[in-house]
Design an enzyme around this catalytic site. Structure first.
Site, PDB file in Angstrom:
ATOM      1  N   GLN A 108      -5.184  -1.518   9.193  1.00 31.74           N
ATOM      2  CA  GLN A 108      -4.854  -2.420   8.411  1.00 31.74           C
ATOM      3  C   GLN A 108      -5.711  -3.910   9.662  1.00 31.74           C
ATOM      4  O   GLN A 108      -5.460  -4.202  10.745  1.00 31.74           O
ATOM      5  CB  GLN A 108      -3.483  -3.235   8.447  1.00 31.74           C
ATOM      6  CG  GLN A 108      -3.015  -4.432   7.761  1.00 31.74           C
ATOM      7  CD  GLN A 108      -3.858  -4.068   6.203  1.00 31.74           C
ATOM      8  OE1 GLN A 108      -4.031  -3.166   5.404  1.00 31.74           O
ATOM      9  NE2 GLN A 108      -4.138  -5.423   5.507  1.00 31.74           N
ATOM     10  N   LYS A 130       0.721  -0.844  -0.049  1.00 29.76           N
ATOM     11  CA  LYS A 130      -0.166   0.022  -0.147  1.00 29.76           C
ATOM     12  C   LYS A 130       1.000   1.477   0.060  1.00 29.76           C
ATOM     13  O   LYS A 130       0.297   2.908  -1.098  1.00 29.76           O
ATOM     14  CB  LYS A 130      -0.802   0.020   1.086  1.00 29.76           C
ATOM     15  CG  LYS A 130      -2.134  -0.996   0.961  1.00 29.76           C
ATOM     16  CD  LYS A 130      -3.301  -1.049   2.516  1.00 29.76           C
ATOM     17  CE  LYS A 130      -4.491  -2.402   2.342  1.00 29.76           C
ATOM     18  NZ  LYS A 130      -5.342  -2.348   3.436  1.00 29.76           N
ATOM     19  N   ASP A 153     -11.331   2.703   4.155  1.00 34.23           N
ATOM     20  CA  ASP A 153     -11.540   1.253   3.943  1.00 34.23           C
ATOM     21  C   ASP A 153     -13.493   1.487   3.232  1.00 34.23           C
ATOM     22  O   ASP A 153     -14.000  -0.067   2.736  1.00 34.23           O
ATOM     23  CB  ASP A 153     -11.655   0.554   4.729  1.00 34.23           C
ATOM     24  CG  ASP A 153     -10.172   0.092   4.723  1.00 34.23           C
ATOM     25  OD1 ASP A 153      -9.598  -0.904   3.624  1.00 34.23           O
ATOM     26  OD2 ASP A 153      -9.518  -0.376   5.512  1.00 34.23           O
TER      27      ASP A 153
HETATM   28  N1  LIG Z   1      -8.080  -2.429   6.339  1.00 36.10           N
HETATM   29  C1  LIG Z   1      -8.101  -3.891   5.670  1.00 36.10           C
HETATM   30  N2  LIG Z   1      -7.766  -4.784   6.150  1.00 36.10           N
HETATM   31  C2  LIG Z   1      -7.674  -5.353   4.969  1.00 36.10           C
HETATM   32  C3  LIG Z   1      -8.516  -5.740   3.704  1.00 36.10           C
HETATM   33  C4  LIG Z   1      -8.813  -3.800   3.295  1.00 36.10           C
HETATM   34  O1  LIG Z   1      -9.772  -4.426   2.186  1.00 36.10           O
HETATM   35  N3  LIG Z   1      -8.769  -3.072   4.545  1.00 36.10           N
HETATM   36  N4  LIG Z   1      -8.146  -6.757   3.340  1.00 36.10           N
HETATM   37  C5  LIG Z   1      -7.629  -7.830   3.421  1.00 36.10           C
HETATM   38  C6  LIG Z   1      -6.212  -8.040   2.835  1.00 36.10           C
HETATM   39  N5  LIG Z   1      -5.415  -6.768   1.806  1.00 36.10           N
HETATM   40  C7  LIG Z   1      -5.585  -5.465   2.144  1.00 36.10           C
HETATM   41  O2  LIG Z   1      -5.478  -4.731   2.717  1.00 36.10           O
HETATM   42  C8  LIG Z   1      -5.249  -6.854  -0.082  1.00 36.10           C
HETATM   43  C9  LIG Z   1      -5.046  -8.530   0.292  1.00 36.10           C
HETATM   44  C10 LIG Z   1      -4.002  -9.090  -0.565  1.00 36.10           C
HETATM   45  C11 LIG Z   1      -3.436  -8.034  -1.829  1.00 36.10           C
HETATM   46  C12 LIG Z   1      -2.889  -8.801  -2.620  1.00 36.10           C
HETATM   47  O3  LIG Z   1      -2.596  -7.431  -3.849  1.00 36.10           O
HETATM   48  N6  LIG Z   1      -2.683  -9.954  -2.959  1.00 36.10           N
HETATM   49  C13 LIG Z   1      -1.871 -10.849  -4.671  1.00 36.10           C
HETATM   50  C14 LIG Z   1      -0.875 -11.691  -3.452  1.00 36.10           C
HETATM   51  C15 LIG Z   1       0.008 -10.547  -2.403  1.00 36.10           C
HETATM   52  C16 LIG Z   1       1.122 -11.753  -1.622  1.00 36.10           C
HETATM   53  O4  LIG Z   1       1.715 -12.334  -2.405  1.00 36.10           O
HETATM   54  O5  LIG Z   1       0.382 -12.547  -0.723  1.00 36.10           O
HETATM   55  C17 LIG Z   1      -2.313 -10.984  -5.238  1.00 36.10           C
HETATM   56  O6  LIG Z   1      -3.761 -11.247  -4.671  1.00 36.10           O
HETATM   57  O7  LIG Z   1      -2.560 -10.947  -6.588  1.00 36.10           O
HETATM   58  C18 LIG Z   1      -3.878  -6.892  -1.182  1.00 36.10           C
HETATM   59  C19 LIG Z   1      -4.506  -6.533  -0.702  1.00 36.10           C
HETATM   60  C20 LIG Z   1      -7.479  -8.211   4.887  1.00 36.10           C
HETATM   61  N7  LIG Z   1      -7.204  -7.218   5.177  1.00 36.10           N
END
Ligand SMILES: Nc1nc2c(c(=O)[nH]1)N[C@@H](CN(C=O)c1ccc(C(=O)N[C@@H](CCC(=O)O)C(=O)O)cc1)CN2
Length: 283
Positions: free
Chosen positions: A98, A54, A121
């Site tokens: 987060q 982020k 969010d």
């Molecule tokens: N405050 C928040 N917490 C959480 C959220 C949210 O939207 N707001 N969502 C999820 C986690 N998340 C963002 O925070 C998130 C999850 C996954 C990815 C991402 O880019 N994933 C990649 C793989 C990354 C890796 O190698 O692990 C992909 O899918 O290509 C971004 C953001 C829970 N918490």
């Protein structure tokens, strides 16, 4: 049939560029860069990766990120005091805490403490309520990102049957509201759903968000359906898997999101979009 792969990484990169253009327009108008406060508590490795990504994406978009990396021992009262301080700070446009939080902190109490107009969010009941009454303001990042992906691939949910598997506050419920707003006929499935396979088999658009690898079977997918996989599950060998059985689903679907590289990158790009929206709400 072999499905067209929806490239979330490419769409997210283009969206970050769009946000950058919006930020540059603010600067050209003599306004300051948007500022996002990112609060990370504890040492969950996945959360640390997401927060790092982020911050990196903020840099790309010209958004100032203010990091609060707090120990797992932080009390709820201490966290709420930081949120109060950020709510009152005119130089901060968005506040992100987060998730998940350590067990001794009630996430809902924290979400409800964030000023609704800084709630990047979109989890505050005010913003969820606005989405529910067809007047969205700040929309939860993952569901909004899914709608952007559909739009970029020319997929209009209007008149389609959308089945959401999972009813969480972060994804399933707001995703259902987004689909309803887009005029789909929506079904939300959860742990008490009796015949999940039959529900999924009737769907033109399936959104899987339960957090169980391969839970949605490829053979359940209706030929020609659109499959959006929100699940990001870390397997024992360290690789990532979605909630949908990818290869068998590819054989039936018209479009499918991969994991990784599908919805995940859109969650972060949409956070930047929401941060710019917050800044533009303020001045
Ligand atoms: N405050 C928040 N917490 C959480 C959220 C949210 O939207 N707001 N969502 C999820 C986690 N998340 C963002 O925070 C998130 C999850 C996954 C990815 C991402 O880019 N994933 C990649 C793989 C990354 C890796 O190698 O692990 C992909 O899918 O290509 C971004 C953001 C829970 N918490």
């Amino acid at each position: 049939m072999s499905a067209q792969i929806i490239d979330g990484k490419a769409v997210a990169a283009a969206l970050i560029e769009e946000v950058r253009t919006g930020v540059d327009a603010r600067l050209a108008a003599g306004k300051r860069a948007p500022a996002l406060a990112v609060i990370l508590i504890g040492d969950d490795p996945a959360s640390a990766v997401y927060v790092r990504n982020k911050k990196k994406s903020c840099e790309k978009a010209g958004i100032r990120s203010l990091a609060w990396d707090l120990p797992a021992s932080t009390t709820q009262a201490e966290l709420l005091a930081i949120v109060d301080q950020l709510n009152a700070d005119d130089e901060v446009d968005g506040i992100l805490v987060q998730l998940p939080l350590p067990k001794h902190i009630d996430p809902q109490a924290v979400i409800e403490r964030i000023a609704p107009h800084k709630d990047v969010d979109g989890f505050h009941p005010y913003n969820m309520g606005r989405l529910a009454i067809k007047m969205p303001l700040l929309r939860p990042c993952t569901p909004r990102g899914v709608m952007t992906l559909l739009e970029k691939y020319g997929i209009d949910p209007k008149g389609k049957k959308a089945v959401i598997v999972g009813a969480s506050n972060i994804v399933g419920r707001p995703q259902a509201l987004e689909m309803l707003l887009a005029r789909a006929t929506v079904t939300v499935c959860h742990s008490a759903t009796e015949n999940l396979a039959a529900e999924v088999a009737g769907a033109d658009i399936v959104v899987a968000a339960i957090g169980k690898p391969g839970f949605v079977k490829g053979e359940w997918i209706k030929p020609g359906a659109v499959v959006i996989d929100v699940g990001i599950n870390r397997l024992a060998d360290g690789s990532l898997a979605g909630d949908v059985e990818f290869s068998p689903a590819c054989e039936r679907a018209a479009f499918i999101t991969p994991v990784p590289g599908g919805v995940g990158p859109m969650t972060i790009a949409t956070l930047l979009q929401n941060t710019l929206d917050c800044a533009n709400l303020h001045a």
